[in-house]
Write a protein that holds these residues in place. Structure first.
Motif, mmCIF file in Angstrom:
data_model
loop_
_atom_site.group_PDB
_atom_site.id
_atom_site.type_symbol
_atom_site.label_atom_id
_atom_site.label_comp_id
_atom_site.label_asym_id
_atom_site.label_seq_id
_atom_site.Cartn_x
_atom_site.Cartn_y
_atom_site.Cartn_z
ATOM 1 N N VAL A 124 4.373 10.561 -1.249
ATOM 2 C CA VAL A 124 3.573 9.388 -1.619
ATOM 3 C C VAL A 124 2.212 9.870 -2.095
ATOM 4 N N ARG A 125 1.827 9.438 -3.287
ATOM 5 C CA ARG A 125 0.470 9.669 -3.810
ATOM 6 C C ARG A 125 -0.036 8.327 -4.289
ATOM 7 N N SER A 126 -1.019 7.797 -3.594
ATOM 8 C CA SER A 126 -1.535 6.490 -3.953
ATOM 9 C C SER A 126 -3.027 6.455 -3.670
ATOM 10 N N ALA A 127 -3.603 5.251 -3.726
ATOM 11 C CA ALA A 127 -5.017 5.064 -3.395
ATOM 12 C C ALA A 127 -5.180 3.689 -2.784
ATOM 13 N N CYS A 128 -6.033 3.597 -1.780
ATOM 14 C CA CYS A 128 -6.229 2.291 -1.151
ATOM 15 C C CYS A 128 -7.054 1.407 -2.083
ATOM 16 N N SER A 129 -6.717 0.128 -2.110
ATOM 17 C CA SER A 129 -7.404 -0.786 -3.009
ATOM 18 C C SER A 129 -8.748 -1.244 -2.459
ATOM 19 N N HIS A 130 -9.101 -0.829 -1.247
ATOM 20 C CA HIS A 130 -10.410 -1.176 -0.681
ATOM 21 C C HIS A 130 -11.511 -0.244 -1.177
ATOM 22 N N MET A 165 3.870 3.374 -6.034
ATOM 23 C CA MET A 165 2.681 3.904 -5.369
ATOM 24 C C MET A 165 1.569 4.260 -6.346
ATOM 25 N N GLY A 166 1.878 4.344 -7.624
ATOM 26 C CA GLY A 166 0.877 4.682 -8.624
ATOM 27 C C GLY A 166 -0.003 3.504 -8.985
ATOM 28 N N ARG A 167 -0.558 2.846 -7.979
ATOM 29 C CA ARG A 167 -1.444 1.690 -8.145
ATOM 30 C C ARG A 167 -2.368 1.659 -6.929
ATOM 31 N N PRO A 168 -3.495 0.971 -7.023
ATOM 32 C CA PRO A 168 -4.267 0.756 -5.795
ATOM 33 C C PRO A 168 -3.424 -0.079 -4.827
ATOM 34 N N GLN A 169 -3.183 0.439 -3.650
ATOM 35 C CA GLN A 169 -2.223 -0.180 -2.750
ATOM 36 C C GLN A 169 -2.783 -0.377 -1.340
ATOM 37 N N ILE A 170 -2.181 -1.294 -0.631
ATOM 38 C CA ILE A 170 -2.293 -1.399 0.817
ATOM 39 C C ILE A 170 -0.919 -1.006 1.353
ATOM 40 N N GLN A 171 -0.871 -0.089 2.298
ATOM 41 C CA GLN A 171 0.408 0.498 2.706
ATOM 42 C C GLN A 171 1.435 -0.555 3.089
#
Length: 241
Positions: A124-130, A165-171
């Motif tokens: 998993v490679r993502s980024a938190c949207s906060h 997962m390639g989006r700003p995400q919340i798990q």
């Protein structure tokens, strides 16, 4: 009565000065669709507009660097940072927002497979949207097929995970999105997903706890009803016990 001058009757071309992001937003609004951080908006981006969007983000990012009082003109380390960041967001870490879903070849379950199958760990490679801080971890996917289940290649699960997962995400929301898509593509009797990830918004900033991780799961179909099957799936995840 005199006729209007020809020049007055010529159609007015679209405003070339309108930012491409505004044009995309207007299409989304006209379709009454969402464009939240973890939504895919590829259907509303026309050919060539992603390149224009990259240029626009570069300009806006340069403004952020200027407001941070970073001398990008004389500092060779940050001279092209605005462009690099724009390319990183659009073409890499948030690519799942701007491109269509990866092609997924589906095959009929010719052998009528009906045994538990587990795929993972998938990265998993993502980024938190906060805070747009990295989210890095692993996912395990369990499938309980039936004779009508569509079979997809193992590598396709990795592509689906990368796209979601390639989006700003919340798990919590990311795992549900992933489950919805896999259920739609494969139509199994049951689906189980476990995700374990480190959040840099916890370790890089804030409380700066380096060891904390978040683990969550989604269970669908027979995994919800059959506790023995659920235990079997969880027990077969390497290193999770």
């Amino acid at each position: 009565m005199s006729s209007q001058p020809v020049a007055d009757m010529t159609p007015i071309p679209p405003d070339e000065g309108t930012p491409v992001s505004v044009k995309i937003r207007e299409r989304i609004a006209a379709a009454r669709k969402r464009f939240n951080a973890n939504d895919n908006i590829a259907d509303f981006i026309e050919p060539g507009e992603l390149e224009q969007l990259l240029d626009e983000v570069e300009v806006k990012m340069q403004g952020v660097l200027d407001s941070l009082v970073i001398n990008t003109q004389d500092d060779h380390n940050t001279h092209n940072t605005a462009r690099r960041v724009a390319k990183m967001y659009l073409n890499e870490v948030f690519k799942g927002r701007y491109v269509q879903a990866p092609p997924i070849t589906e095959f009929p379950n010719a052998e009528h497979l009906n045994e538990l199958m587990i795929v993972g760990p998938l990265t998993v490679r993502s980024a938190c949207s906060h805070h747009f801080c990295p989210v890095l971890g692993k996912i395990w996917i369990g499938i309980m097929p039936n004779e009508h289940t569509n079979v997809i290649g193992l590598s396709k699960y990795a592509r689906i995970v990368d796209w979601i997962m390639g989006r700003p995400q919340i798990q919590e929301e990311a795992v549900v999105q992933l489950a919805d898509l896999i259920m739609e593509k494969t139509q199994p009797d049951g689906l189980a997903i476990v995700m374990e990830a480190s959040h840099f918004c916890m370790s890089w900033r804030g409380v700066r706890d380096m060891d904390s991780k978040m683990i969550n799961s989604v269970m669908r179909g027979v995994f919800l009803k059959d506790s023995a099957l659920r235990r079997e799936f969880l027990s077969l995840i390497p290193g999770r016990n």
